[in-house]
Write a protein that holds these residues in place. Sequence first.
Motif, PDB file in Angstrom:
ATOM      1  N   ALA A  66      70.915  -6.822  65.428  1.00 47.70           N
ATOM      2  CA  ALA A  66      71.628  -5.843  66.255  1.00 47.70           C
ATOM      3  C   ALA A  66      73.140  -6.065  66.166  1.00 47.70           C
ATOM      4  N   VAL A  67      73.572  -7.317  66.181  1.00 48.56           N
ATOM      5  CA  VAL A  67      74.997  -7.632  66.063  1.00 48.56           C
ATOM      6  C   VAL A  67      75.515  -7.178  64.694  1.00 48.56           C
ATOM      7  N   ASP A  68      74.765  -7.499  63.632  1.00 45.50           N
ATOM      8  CA  ASP A  68      75.173  -7.087  62.282  1.00 45.50           C
ATOM      9  C   ASP A  68      75.258  -5.568  62.166  1.00 45.50           C
ATOM     10  N   LEU A  69      74.269  -4.865  62.699  1.00 43.17           N
ATOM     11  CA  LEU A  69      74.250  -3.400  62.635  1.00 43.17           C
ATOM     12  C   LEU A  69      75.442  -2.803  63.379  1.00 43.17           C
ATOM     13  N   LEU A  70      75.707  -3.308  64.574  1.00 40.56           N
ATOM     14  CA  LEU A  70      76.824  -2.779  65.359  1.00 40.56           C
ATOM     15  C   LEU A  70      78.159  -3.079  64.665  1.00 40.56           C
ATOM     16  N   THR A  71      78.303  -4.282  64.135  1.00 42.53           N
ATOM     17  CA  THR A  71      79.525  -4.637  63.404  1.00 42.53           C
ATOM     18  C   THR A  71      79.716  -3.726  62.200  1.00 42.53           C
ATOM     19  N   ASP A  72      78.639  -3.480  61.455  1.00 38.39           N
ATOM     20  CA  ASP A  72      78.722  -2.584  60.292  1.00 38.39           C
ATOM     21  C   ASP A  72      79.107  -1.163  60.698  1.00 38.39           C
ATOM     22  N   ARG A  73      78.557  -0.692  61.810  1.00 37.32           N
ATOM     23  CA  ARG A  73      78.894   0.660  62.283  1.00 37.32           C
ATOM     24  C   ARG A  73      80.362   0.769  62.653  1.00 37.32           C
ATOM     25  N   VAL A  74      80.858  -0.250  63.340  1.00 39.68           N
ATOM     26  CA  VAL A  74      82.267  -0.240  63.734  1.00 39.68           C
ATOM     27  C   VAL A  74      83.147  -0.239  62.486  1.00 39.68           C
ATOM     28  N   ARG A  75      82.840  -1.118  61.554  1.00 37.04           N
ATOM     29  CA  ARG A  75      83.680  -1.234  60.353  1.00 37.04           C
ATOM     30  C   ARG A  75      83.562  -0.015  59.440  1.00 37.04           C
ATOM     31  N   SER A  76      82.424   0.690  59.467  1.00 41.84           N
ATOM     32  CA  SER A  76      82.313   1.897  58.636  1.00 41.84           C
ATOM     33  C   SER A  76      83.205   3.016  59.169  1.00 41.84           C
TER      34      SER A  76
END
Length: 150
Positions: A66-76
């Motif tokens: 969940a942390v990785d997914l949220l971080t990826d969404r923010v950075r995208s």
Amino acid sequence: MTATSATVQTIPPAQTRPWRPAPGWPPPPSWIESARDTEKLDLAAATLRRYGIAVATSAPGAAEEAVDLLTDRVRSRFPEADGACVVWTASDAARCVDPAGGLCHPLPVHTRGPGVTEAAVAAFGRAGLGVTPGDEPGVVLVHTPGDPRV
């Protein structure tokens, strides 16, 4: 106009709205005393969002995913962002929050990004919740203040 002829307008209870503190501002002690723990979690999450930290409450799956997914969404969306985020999972929320909205066990909250753990501790504390370090870096345990289990 006499006191007997004055018209008093009342608002029926169905039209009143419960007051909520503004994110980023300290709530009054009366709100902290009466609010459910879930309301305090919501206030802390809104405060973190107000300061640019992405928050996922009751995220599906494992915490690290969940942390990785949220971080990826923010950075995208924001390529220059540092990916600052706070996450707690749906399974942890189901285990730690009782049906009345109270914390029955300390809730593990996962943080990522520079200064995010400190910001999370401040936001949860300001909302009237207790916070202690978790078993690993980037994890804090959010609980009812004075909980003897932490």
